[in-house]
Design a protein around this motif. Sequence first.
Motif, mmCIF file in Angstrom:
data_model
loop_
_atom_site.group_PDB
_atom_site.id
_atom_site.type_symbol
_atom_site.label_atom_id
_atom_site.label_comp_id
_atom_site.label_asym_id
_atom_site.label_seq_id
_atom_site.Cartn_x
_atom_site.Cartn_y
_atom_site.Cartn_z
ATOM 1 N N ALA A 144 0.831 -1.212 0.000
ATOM 2 C CA ALA A 144 0.000 0.000 0.000
ATOM 3 C C ALA A 144 0.863 1.259 0.000
ATOM 4 O O ALA A 144 0.483 2.279 -0.598
ATOM 5 C CB ALA A 144 -0.942 -0.008 1.201
ATOM 6 N N THR A 197 0.830 3.798 -4.319
ATOM 7 C CA THR A 197 0.055 4.939 -3.833
ATOM 8 C C THR A 197 -0.814 5.579 -4.912
ATOM 9 O O THR A 197 -1.635 6.442 -4.597
ATOM 10 C CB THR A 197 0.987 6.004 -3.246
ATOM 11 O OG1 THR A 197 1.953 6.388 -4.251
ATOM 12 C CG2 THR A 197 1.711 5.469 -2.025
ATOM 13 N N ALA A 223 -2.830 3.745 -6.849
ATOM 14 C CA ALA A 223 -3.862 2.768 -7.190
ATOM 15 C C ALA A 223 -5.269 3.363 -7.157
ATOM 16 O O ALA A 223 -5.605 4.135 -6.254
ATOM 17 C CB ALA A 223 -3.790 1.572 -6.246
ATOM 18 N N VAL A 278 -8.314 -2.175 -7.097
ATOM 19 C CA VAL A 278 -7.672 -3.296 -6.401
ATOM 20 C C VAL A 278 -8.479 -4.553 -6.686
ATOM 21 O O VAL A 278 -9.693 -4.578 -6.452
ATOM 22 C CB VAL A 278 -7.594 -3.054 -4.884
ATOM 23 C CG1 VAL A 278 -7.099 -4.307 -4.167
ATOM 24 C CG2 VAL A 278 -6.684 -1.870 -4.573
ATOM 25 N N HIS A 295 -6.094 -1.632 3.996
ATOM 26 C CA HIS A 295 -4.915 -0.822 3.704
ATOM 27 C C HIS A 295 -5.099 0.060 2.463
ATOM 28 O O HIS A 295 -4.521 1.159 2.409
ATOM 29 C CB HIS A 295 -3.686 -1.713 3.533
ATOM 30 C CG HIS A 295 -3.100 -2.169 4.826
ATOM 31 N ND1 HIS A 295 -2.290 -1.368 5.609
ATOM 32 C CD2 HIS A 295 -3.215 -3.350 5.506
ATOM 33 C CE1 HIS A 295 -1.918 -2.030 6.693
ATOM 34 N NE2 HIS A 295 -2.468 -3.240 6.659
ATOM 35 N N PHE A 296 -5.874 -0.420 1.505
ATOM 36 C CA PHE A 296 -5.989 0.334 0.254
ATOM 37 C C PHE A 296 -7.195 1.269 0.212
ATOM 38 O O PHE A 296 -7.224 2.163 -0.639
ATOM 39 C CB PHE A 296 -6.014 -0.614 -0.944
ATOM 40 C CG PHE A 296 -4.640 -0.949 -1.443
ATOM 41 C CD1 PHE A 296 -3.984 -0.106 -2.327
ATOM 42 C CD2 PHE A 296 -3.995 -2.094 -1.012
ATOM 43 C CE1 PHE A 296 -2.711 -0.396 -2.791
ATOM 44 C CE2 PHE A 296 -2.712 -2.393 -1.456
ATOM 45 C CZ PHE A 296 -2.070 -1.540 -2.350
ATOM 46 N N VAL A 302 -6.024 4.762 0.287
ATOM 47 C CA VAL A 302 -5.330 5.096 -0.958
ATOM 48 C C VAL A 302 -6.336 5.422 -2.056
ATOM 49 O O VAL A 302 -6.226 6.445 -2.752
ATOM 50 C CB VAL A 302 -4.419 3.924 -1.402
ATOM 51 C CG1 VAL A 302 -3.787 4.221 -2.758
ATOM 52 C CG2 VAL A 302 -3.348 3.644 -0.353
#
Length: 224
Positions: free
Chosen positions: A68, A72, A74, A77, A114-115, A118
Amino acid sequence: MTENPILGSSAVVTGGQRGLGKAIVDELLTRGATRVYATSRQPSPVDDSRVISIELDVSDELSVASLARTATDATIVVNNAGLLGGQSLLNSPMAEIESVIDTNLYGALRMTRHFAPVLETNGGASTIVNIASVLSWLPSGAYGCSKAALWSATNSLRLELEPRHINVIGVYLGYTDTSMVSDLDVPKNDPADVARQIVDGIESGAAEVLADDFTREARASVFR
């Protein structure tokens, strides 16, 4: 959605170097993605400069956190990495059952946790795709349990992430022609066809992708 979430996108595909994952990587690039992080526990070099081969173990919190911090940019997913095993809930080793659930359910949840920040930071039409299975609704040991739980988690995450403008897609399919099921003598989906349906779903902002007739019939029989 008023914009195409594929064009100019940067995507992360777990388990993206073989089988269905690789087919999804290829389809995203064909549709206009500019960068794809293709993960593997043991990554191999890739010739295409648009593909970043990167190590990831979805069962390892630190590994997911590191990815992640790297990806950065992204906006998409795809939680594709999966593990077979634990055929018997009574007789299979408990460690094997725990490993299947950790990879298939908690791995996708770790990636999402985690994403999500982002994707939210990058704005636009962000998407998380969870690759589940027709076995979300049919009995099949630890693997089926993990995919049934992923189906439920996907539906919950969709509601939680909607206010943050992140769409969550659940993908459900029968046997697909990959190394994971190469020893099974059964009809199998073409990974490229499934990948096209998945990317269609990303483009349209779908909630679910039911990839084949077997899956559609199984879903109908459970929810009739």
